[in-house]
Design a protein around this motif. Structure first.
Motif, mmCIF file in Angstrom:
data_model
loop_
_atom_site.group_PDB
_atom_site.id
_atom_site.type_symbol
_atom_site.label_atom_id
_atom_site.label_comp_id
_atom_site.label_asym_id
_atom_site.label_seq_id
_atom_site.Cartn_x
_atom_site.Cartn_y
_atom_site.Cartn_z
ATOM 1 N N THR A 179 97.068 114.654 8.948
ATOM 2 C CA THR A 179 97.810 113.469 8.531
ATOM 3 C C THR A 179 98.558 113.772 7.232
ATOM 4 O O THR A 179 99.776 113.857 7.207
ATOM 5 C CB THR A 179 96.874 112.256 8.351
ATOM 6 O OG1 THR A 179 95.748 112.629 7.543
ATOM 7 C CG2 THR A 179 96.390 111.747 9.690
ATOM 8 N N GLU A 180 97.806 114.009 6.143
ATOM 9 C CA GLU A 180 98.420 114.333 4.855
ATOM 10 C C GLU A 180 97.353 114.884 3.928
ATOM 11 O O GLU A 180 96.175 114.951 4.280
ATOM 12 C CB GLU A 180 99.082 113.089 4.244
ATOM 13 C CG GLU A 180 98.153 111.915 4.064
ATOM 14 C CD GLU A 180 98.897 110.624 3.696
ATOM 15 O OE1 GLU A 180 100.053 110.702 3.247
ATOM 16 O OE2 GLU A 180 98.300 109.545 3.868
ATOM 17 N N GLN A 199 105.611 112.803 10.954
ATOM 18 C CA GLN A 199 106.584 111.724 10.895
ATOM 19 C C GLN A 199 105.982 110.508 10.181
ATOM 20 O O GLN A 199 104.772 110.313 10.171
ATOM 21 C CB GLN A 199 107.040 111.333 12.307
ATOM 22 C CG GLN A 199 105.990 110.609 13.147
ATOM 23 C CD GLN A 199 105.048 111.541 13.885
ATOM 24 O OE1 GLN A 199 104.870 112.692 13.515
ATOM 25 N NE2 GLN A 199 104.431 111.014 14.949
ATOM 26 N N VAL A 200 106.849 109.692 9.579
ATOM 27 C CA VAL A 200 106.350 108.521 8.865
ATOM 28 C C VAL A 200 105.877 107.472 9.864
ATOM 29 O O VAL A 200 106.302 107.425 11.014
ATOM 30 C CB VAL A 200 107.427 107.920 7.941
ATOM 31 C CG1 VAL A 200 107.784 108.897 6.839
ATOM 32 C CG2 VAL A 200 108.657 107.495 8.720
ATOM 33 N N GLY A 201 104.971 106.633 9.382
ATOM 34 C CA GLY A 201 104.362 105.577 10.180
ATOM 35 C C GLY A 201 103.163 105.063 9.417
ATOM 36 O O GLY A 201 102.991 105.372 8.236
ATOM 37 N N ASN A 206 104.761 107.213 3.022
ATOM 38 C CA ASN A 206 106.124 107.747 2.994
ATOM 39 C C ASN A 206 106.455 108.126 1.553
ATOM 40 O O ASN A 206 106.944 107.325 0.771
ATOM 41 C CB ASN A 206 107.108 106.710 3.532
ATOM 42 C CG ASN A 206 108.493 107.285 3.754
ATOM 43 O OD1 ASN A 206 108.725 108.467 3.554
ATOM 44 N ND2 ASN A 206 109.414 106.448 4.176
ATOM 45 N N GLY A 207 106.181 109.367 1.196
ATOM 46 C CA GLY A 207 106.327 109.806 -0.184
ATOM 47 C C GLY A 207 107.766 109.776 -0.680
ATOM 48 O O GLY A 207 108.696 110.140 0.053
ATOM 49 N N ILE A 208 107.953 109.376 -1.928
ATOM 50 C CA ILE A 208 109.285 109.376 -2.535
ATOM 51 C C ILE A 208 109.767 110.812 -2.701
ATOM 52 O O ILE A 208 110.919 111.147 -2.376
ATOM 53 C CB ILE A 208 109.259 108.651 -3.889
ATOM 54 C CG1 ILE A 208 108.684 107.232 -3.738
ATOM 55 C CG2 ILE A 208 110.665 108.600 -4.491
ATOM 56 C CD1 ILE A 208 109.373 106.376 -2.712
#
Length: 285
Positions: A179-180, A199-201, A206-208
């Motif tokens: 995941t991260e 992918q974002v979700g 959702n990192g800057i």
């Protein structure tokens, strides 16, 4: 001299900073936060952090403690008061103080706003030369990781598990897919030179910095794939790295027992770090 921090309208020495024992951030982890980097005494990419803060507040039906301009004025005031040249500004909003109840309190309860600074070498970080090692661990977090909440016990546990095993950090895994990182976004670079990140979700934040780095990668003609990737793909990768507001782009040189490349941050990782630093310095020049 101690730092000056901000608590609910007041700039005070850190020793005098207080919030209520009934604050819902303390009782329920009912709060959100942002971390903005500071270079040469100026905030970088702060607009993105404010936008994400608004989204987190909205997703939790939480009142805002002020406008973007008001909050940024507090950030800049703290930078000045603490004579911060390089480091970060931490910002936390909770739903406020109210009698303990699982039901959200009414709108008459004002949100709590706390900010403080930390000095940190974000450019000349010696770890950028050596890279970090990561251990994969089970992702036991809740299902709304896209909201930047203060409920960080699971990432703390992941970091401690990695540290106990002799690693720098942890990458979290769910159903066989990464995941991260415990406090960052995770990437691999395939042997063909493709940059892969999830992918974002709802499964990741959702990192800057993530968004900026991916934009830089595409601008400089790197192939990028936003998709699920497995732990086995990590072991077979040519390079790996993480991104965050305070690490920028940081190379990963070992994942579990698999050494990547020659055991040093890879070429693409180093180039992306240089491009991001160049962009950040241009923003504050």
């Amino acid at each position: 001299m101690s730092r000056i921090v901000y608590v609910n309208g007041k700039f005070v020495p850190e020793e005098e900073a207080r919030v209520s024992v009934f604050d819902r951030g303390f009782m329920f982890a009912d709060g959100v936060y942002e971390v903005s980097s500071v270079l040469r005494g100026k905030l970088i990419e702060n607009e993105g952090h404010m936008t994400r803060l608004r989204r987190s507040l909205s997703e939790l039906s939480m009142q805002s403690p002020g406008t973007d301009d008001e909050i940024e004025a507090i950030q800049n005031r703290l930078i000045t008061l603490n004579k911060l040249d390089e480091g970060l500004v931490y910002l936390q909003v909770t739903r406020g103080a109210a009698d303990r109840d699982f039901i959200y309190p009414g709108e008459n309860v004002k949100p709590t706003l706390v900010l403080f600074t930390q000095a940190k070498n974000v450019i000349d970080n010696p770890i950028a030369e050596t890279g970090i090692t990561v251990k994969t661990v089970a992702d036991i977090r809740w299902a709304r990781r896209d909201i930047k909440t203060v409920g960080l016990l699971a990432p703390c546990m992941a970091k401690m598990e990695a540290k106990a095993a002799g690693f720098s950090d942890a990458w979290m895994v769910e159903d066989g897919y990464v995941t991260e990182g415990s406090s960052n976004n995770a990437y691999i670079v395939t042997k063909e030179g493709t940059i892969v990140t999830r992918q974002v979700g709802n499964a990741i934040l959702n990192g800057i910095t993530r968004r900026a780095v991916l934009a830089l990668a595409e601008k400089h003609n790197y192939k990028v794939e936003e998709r699920l990737f497995t732990v086995e793909e990590c072991y077979d990768a040519a390079e790996a790295f993480v991104t965050s507001a305070t690490m920028f782009v940081q190379g990963v040189v070992k994942i579990d027992g698999a050494k990547l490349g020659d055991g040093k941050p890879g070429k693409i990782t180093q180039q992306l770090r240089e491009l991001y630093i160049e962009m950040a310095l241009a923003e504050v020049s």
